[in-house]
Motif scaffolding. Structure first.
Motif, short mmCIF file in Angstrom:
data_model
loop_
_atom_site.label_atom_id
_atom_site.label_comp_id
_atom_site.label_asym_id
_atom_site.label_seq_id
_atom_site.Cartn_x
_atom_site.Cartn_y
_atom_site.Cartn_z
N TYR A 1 -15.48 1.70 -10.35
CA TYR A 1 -16.28 2.89 -10.58
C TYR A 1 -15.42 4.07 -11.03
CZ TYR A 1 -20.53 0.77 -8.89
OH TYR A 1 -21.62 -0.03 -8.76
N ARG A 2 -14.16 4.08 -10.60
CA ARG A 2 -13.28 5.13 -11.10
C ARG A 2 -13.08 4.96 -12.61
NH1 ARG A 2 -9.56 8.78 -9.36
NH2 ARG A 2 -10.06 8.31 -7.19
N THR A 3 -12.93 3.68 -13.02
CA THR A 3 -12.80 3.42 -14.45
C THR A 3 -14.06 3.85 -15.19
OG1 THR A 3 -11.34 1.55 -13.98
CG2 THR A 3 -12.36 1.64 -16.16
N LEU A 4 -15.23 3.49 -14.62
CA LEU A 4 -16.49 3.91 -15.23
C LEU A 4 -16.60 5.43 -15.27
CD1 LEU A 4 -18.99 1.36 -13.65
CD2 LEU A 4 -18.16 1.40 -16.00
N PHE A 5 -16.15 6.05 -14.19
CA PHE A 5 -16.21 7.52 -14.10
C PHE A 5 -15.36 8.15 -15.19
CE2 PHE A 5 -15.05 11.66 -12.43
CZ PHE A 5 -16.22 12.11 -11.88
N GLU A 6 -14.17 7.59 -15.37
CA GLU A 6 -13.26 8.16 -16.34
C GLU A 6 -13.69 7.86 -17.78
OE1 GLU A 6 -10.90 10.22 -15.88
OE2 GLU A 6 -11.01 10.20 -13.70
N LEU A 7 -14.28 6.68 -18.00
CA LEU A 7 -14.63 6.28 -19.36
C LEU A 7 -16.07 6.61 -19.72
CD1 LEU A 7 -12.87 2.79 -19.54
CD2 LEU A 7 -12.00 5.01 -20.29
N ALA A 8 -16.85 7.12 -18.77
CA ALA A 8 -18.26 7.42 -19.04
C ALA A 8 -18.39 8.46 -20.14
CB ALA A 8 -18.94 7.92 -17.77
N ARG B 1 -12.17 -8.24 3.78
CA ARG B 1 -12.83 -8.60 2.52
C ARG B 1 -13.62 -7.42 1.98
NH1 ARG B 1 -15.06 -14.29 4.82
NH2 ARG B 1 -13.13 -15.50 4.64
N MET B 2 -14.30 -6.73 2.91
CA MET B 2 -15.10 -5.58 2.48
C MET B 2 -14.20 -4.47 1.95
SD MET B 2 -17.85 -3.40 4.73
CE MET B 2 -18.66 -4.93 5.19
N GLU B 3 -13.07 -4.25 2.63
CA GLU B 3 -12.14 -3.23 2.16
C GLU B 3 -11.58 -3.59 0.79
OE1 GLU B 3 -9.24 -3.09 5.23
OE2 GLU B 3 -10.41 -1.74 6.52
N ARG B 4 -11.28 -4.88 0.61
CA ARG B 4 -10.78 -5.31 -0.69
C ARG B 4 -11.86 -5.14 -1.76
NH1 ARG B 4 -8.67 -9.51 0.95
NH2 ARG B 4 -10.37 -11.00 0.61
N ALA B 5 -13.09 -5.53 -1.40
CA ALA B 5 -14.20 -5.37 -2.35
C ALA B 5 -14.45 -3.90 -2.64
CB ALA B 5 -15.46 -6.02 -1.80
N LEU B 6 -14.34 -3.06 -1.57
CA LEU B 6 -14.54 -1.63 -1.74
C LEU B 6 -13.46 -1.04 -2.63
CD1 LEU B 6 -16.22 0.83 -0.92
CD2 LEU B 6 -14.72 1.12 1.05
N MET B 7 -12.24 -1.51 -2.43
CA MET B 7 -11.14 -1.02 -3.25
C MET B 7 -11.35 -1.41 -4.71
SD MET B 7 -7.07 -1.76 -2.73
CE MET B 7 -7.25 -1.34 -1.00
N GLU B 8 -11.77 -2.67 -4.92
CA GLU B 8 -12.04 -3.10 -6.28
C GLU B 8 -13.21 -2.33 -6.87
OE1 GLU B 8 -12.71 -7.24 -5.89
OE2 GLU B 8 -10.60 -7.76 -5.54
N SER B 9 -14.23 -2.11 -6.03
CA SER B 9 -15.39 -1.35 -6.50
C SER B 9 -15.00 0.08 -6.83
CB SER B 9 -16.49 -1.36 -5.43
OG SER B 9 -17.57 -0.55 -5.81
N GLU B 10 -14.17 0.66 -5.97
CA GLU B 10 -13.72 2.03 -6.22
C GLU B 10 -12.94 2.11 -7.53
OE1 GLU B 10 -11.04 5.52 -4.08
OE2 GLU B 10 -11.34 3.59 -3.10
N GLN B 11 -12.08 1.12 -7.74
CA GLN B 11 -11.32 1.10 -8.98
C GLN B 11 -12.24 0.91 -10.18
OE1 GLN B 11 -8.09 1.72 -9.33
NE2 GLN B 11 -8.32 1.57 -11.55
#
Length: 839
Positions: free
Chosen positions: A333-340, A321-331
């Motif tokens: 934050y990656r979106t935020l990183f790219e769109l910031a 669950r944590m890995e899935r949440a981390l993956m979703e979080s990474e995705q």
């Protein structure tokens, strides 16, 4: 060994037979009487003698053979005894009457308590009784009599082997066998070490079983897919209340159908392997039907002396669950990183490793890939200091917003705010830097700050008009009074001197007021420098004291009056002080609305040095009632105001807070018993030596002190020095020329910049005095042209527009431009020219 009685009797009979045969033979031959039967008798005697001798010979042979047999028996018995003594175990023989016959030394050593009683003929029951009375045995859960009876019963009816524990902790293995003649033979073996190993094995097994039971992982043993053993964790992990509910189940009832095929393959491999199989992720079904994710490992083991398989399960459902949440979080934050909208860089302190699209846009790259592997120095100005590089490269101060200048790829410089934080990139510790281009915001902030200052100026217009009208009124009174007395013939030199001195003093007073108003016209905050905090306070108080007095608000200054040095911008500090003092005045006035009896508003400014904290601290407190509890936490928020609509912009305190933070200081507010207290803390300079005059309410008039100093100055001695005066106001130019000429200078005047430039080329003066604002060719343009001709020419800029003087900068490699503020003291001007003319 003892001699047998049969052999001794045989030897006696043998001697008697031999004697009888010898007597018959001798009697028949030598002593027999002669008779008619002599021959026959003699022959009979001889035959008897022969028979006797034959019997003797036979008896002798038998005796000799018996003797040999007896010797052999003795030798055999000796060998038997030696063999028994050489046995490592204890050995004992009892006869059919249960009497002791013999034992070896090992037997005696095993039973030292009864060693003296081990003599032939001693009954076994007596020996057993002696064992109990001597305390040689450990009678576990048994009294002495019961133990004795049980031991005698076992001796008489041996059933194989038994064990006996001695009082000293030794263990002895008993093996008794019945002999054909009814006797008994026993073997005793010391098994103490074996028992210790057995006990250690039992303890180890119990320990390992406890470890298995308490293990945080599920462990179960199965054979032919049926679970034979499971620990409590297995039952708990799978949702069963007891392990008995798990034992006996088919493992495929527990494994999720998605992984049945995987389980079959792994079980087949494990059955033919001698080592554990690698871990595999598998799903299991719990008792309630829910699904858990596990890391499963299977190994071949022996269970109940038969091959089996042991499976170990580690519940990784939470980790999944944590890995899935981390993956979703990474995705995410990656979106935020790219769109910031802000530039984001990942670097190792030397070169850029990763950048987002906004970074490419801000730095003018075609895309973010154009920034990869660039050195940090490539985005810093060429004249950047080591501190600038460290501010961008070091993450150990992460989380703190700092300002710096950066360079785009087209070499243009822009202002930025930077915040850094540590992070990881491809397994390495790196720095994550967020960059915001604040060029436009700084322009807006500067405009808003200027507007706020102008708004403050508008609010103070009435007071300032009053302050300026007072000296003008006095000057007019002096002029009109002097002219009246001149008309009536009553004027003399003393009157003229008194009036001129009065006009001069009032002009100085007006100049001081105008000088204090410079913060309203300056847009450039100036660089961060070392400055005297107490002088800033003195200037702002000098500006506000009289206007505030109109509203019955009095300003008191305590603490240091000079020498309190801090790092920052004095212009910006004065702006902050102006805003805080104006707010304090407003709060006092608002708190006393409707008070018809009047009030006594008090604002106290305390200025102190705190060397232990390396701070210069300014506290501004008032008796205006304070700030509301709900409002005090928001007063530094932009556009937040407690004033009525139209009375405030809500930007004053926000800008003030930003200004102080920009100078590496702090601005805070608390309520006191009478009102509010704002505290400013700025970095204290090491050269600071604050001095206090001990008076709580005194602000020195620097202008008066300077005037007194100039009056005592040395008379001018600069004959033949040529001065060019460029001033568009003809009367001002004439007055300066007359005064300087009187002081001994040669003076040339010009009424605009172009005429002044031509005059300079014609007369080549030693010093140029120019106004800044002039029609056509301005003073700034004149200064630039003069600097091209002579980089070291002494120039004095005289102006009343103080905002523009901030833009007068010296060209690199040229002499500085001295700036004097209108109204100008001619004495100061003369002194300045004299200083510049010193070779």
């Amino acid at each position: 060994m003892r001699s047998k009685p049969g052999l001794s009797a045989a030897w006696v009979g043998l001697v008697a037979t031999f004697g009888l045969s010898l007597t018959l033979f001798l009697g028949a031959v030598f002593f027999h009487p002669t008779s008619e039967h002599d021959g026959f008798e003699k022959a009979l005697l001889i035959a008897a003698s022969a028979l006797a001798l034959g019997a003797f010979g036979a008896l002798l042979m038998v005796t000799l053979r018996a003797r040999e047999s007896e010797r052999r028996t003795v030798v055999a018995e000796h060998h038997l005894q030696t063999a028994i003594d050489s046995i490592s175990e204890g050995f004992v023989i009892f006869d059919k009457d249960e009497a002791f016959v013999m034992c070896n030394d090992q037997y005696r050593a095993l039973y030292p308590q009864i060693a003296d009683k081990l003599v032939p003929g001693t009954h076994f029951s007596d020996l057993a009784h002696a064992m109990t009375t001597s305390g040689g045995t450990a009678q576990i859960d048994q009294d002495a009599q019961s133990w004795h009876e049980d031991r005698v019963r076992e001796f008489r009816n041996p059933q194989g082997t038994s064990e006996m524990q001695m009082a000293d902790g030794r263990w002895i293995l008993l093996r008794d066998r019945k002999l054909p003649d009814g006797g008994s033979v026993g073997i005793r073996t010391d098994i103490t070490e074996i028992k210790k190993r057995e006990q250690a094995l039992i303890d180890s097994e119990r320990h390992h079983r406890d470890l298995i039971e308490r293990a945080p992982v599920a462990i179960y043993v199965h054979r032919d897919n049926i679970i034979l053993y499971a620990n409590s964790t297995a039952a708990e992990m799978l949702g069963y209340q007891h392990v008995d509910q798990v034992i006996g189940k088919d493992i495929f009832d527990l494994i999720h159908p998605d992984h049945h095929r995987l389980a079959e393959i792994r079980l087949e491999k494990a059955s033919t392997s001698d080592s554990p199989l690698p871990q595999a992720d598998m799903k299991f079904i719990c008792a309630d039907g829910s699904v858990i994710y596990t890391e499963a490992q299977v190994s071949p083991v022996m269970f109940d002396n038969q091959p089996a398989l042991e499976s170990i399960l580690r519940n990784i459902t939470g980790r999944r669950r944590m890995e899935r949440a981390l993956m979703e979080s990474e995705q995410r934050y990656r979106t935020l990183f790219e769109l910031a909208p802000d530039a984001m860089l990942v670097h190792d302190g030397r070169k850029i490793l990763f950048a987002n699209a906004a970074a490419g846009k801000i730095f003018g790259a075609k895309d973010e890939r154009g920034l990869l592997h660039l050195a940090l120095d490539d985005i810093l100005p060429r004249d950047a200091s080591i501190e600038d590089h460290d501010r961008l490269a070091h993450w150990h101060q992460g989380g703190q917003i700092t300002s710096c200048r950066l360079r785009r790829l087209d070499q243009n410089i822009f202002d930025a705010e930077v915040v850094t934080a540590p992070t990881n990139y491809q397994g390495e510790a790196v720095c994550h830097t967020v960059i915001r281009d604040v060029t436009q915001r700084k322009l807006v902030d500067a405009t808003m700050a200027q507007n706020a200052k102008l708004a403050s100026l508008g609010g103070m217009a009435a007071g300032l008009a009053h302050e300026l009208s007072q000296p003008l009124n006095i000057m007019r009174f002096a002029a009109e009074g002097g002219m009246l007395k001149m008309d009536r013939g009553k004027a003399d030199d003393a009157l003229h001197l008194r009036n001129y001195k009065l006009i001069q003093d009032q002009a100085e007073r007006m100049g001081s007021i105008m000088d204090s108003m410079r913060i309203f016209s300056r847009k450039d905050p100036g660089p961060i420098v070392e400055f005297d905090v107490s002088l800033c306070i003195r200037d702002i108080v000098h500006l506000l004291r009289n206007p505030f007095r109109v509203d019955n608000v009095h300003i008191n200054v305590t603490g240091a009056v000079s020498g309190l040095k801090a790092m920052g911008s004095p212009i910006q500090l004065e702006q902050v002080l102006l805003n805080l003092l104006k707010n304090a005045r407003d709060s006092i006035v608002d708190a006393n609305k409707g008070n018809v009896t009047g009030w006594n508003g008090q604002i106290t400014i305390d200025c102190q040095a705190h060397p232990e904290r390396h701070d210069a601290v300014i506290r501004i407190s008032d008796n205006g009632g304070g700030i509301g509890a709900d409002d005090i936490g928001h007063i530094f928020d932009p556009f937040f105001t407690t004033k009525e609509i139209g009375q405030g912009t809500g930007l004053g305190l926000s800008l003030s807070h930003e200004i102080i933070v920009g100078m590496s200081g702090t601005l805070s507010a608390v309520n006191t018993a009478d009102g509010a207290c704002f505290t400013i803390a700025l970095p204290l300079c090491e050269t600071s030596h604050a001095e206090s005059d001990g008076a709580g309410d005194s602000v020195h008039d620097l202008h008066a002190e300077q005037a007194a100093s100039l009056e005592a100055s040395v008379a001018p001695i600069f004959k033949n020095r040529h001065v060019l005066v460029v001033e568009d106001e003809a009367e001002a130019a004439r007055a300066m020329a007359d005064y300087l000429t009187e002081e001994g200078f040669t003076v040339t005047t010009a009424n605009d910049g172009k005429t002044g430039l031509a005059a300079y080329r014609t007369h080549n003066p030693d010093v140029v005095i120019t106004d800044i604002r002039m029609p056509g060719f301005s003073g700034t343009e004149l200064i630039q042209e003069l600097r091209r001709i002579d980089a070291n020419l002494p120039i004095i800029a005289v102006t009343g527009h103080l905002g523009e003087t901030e833009t007068i900068a010296s060209t690199p490699g040229s002499a500085p431009v001295d700036v004097m503020k209108k109204p100008v003291s001619l004495m100061e001007l003369s002194q300045k020219i004299g200083d510049l003319c010193i070779p």
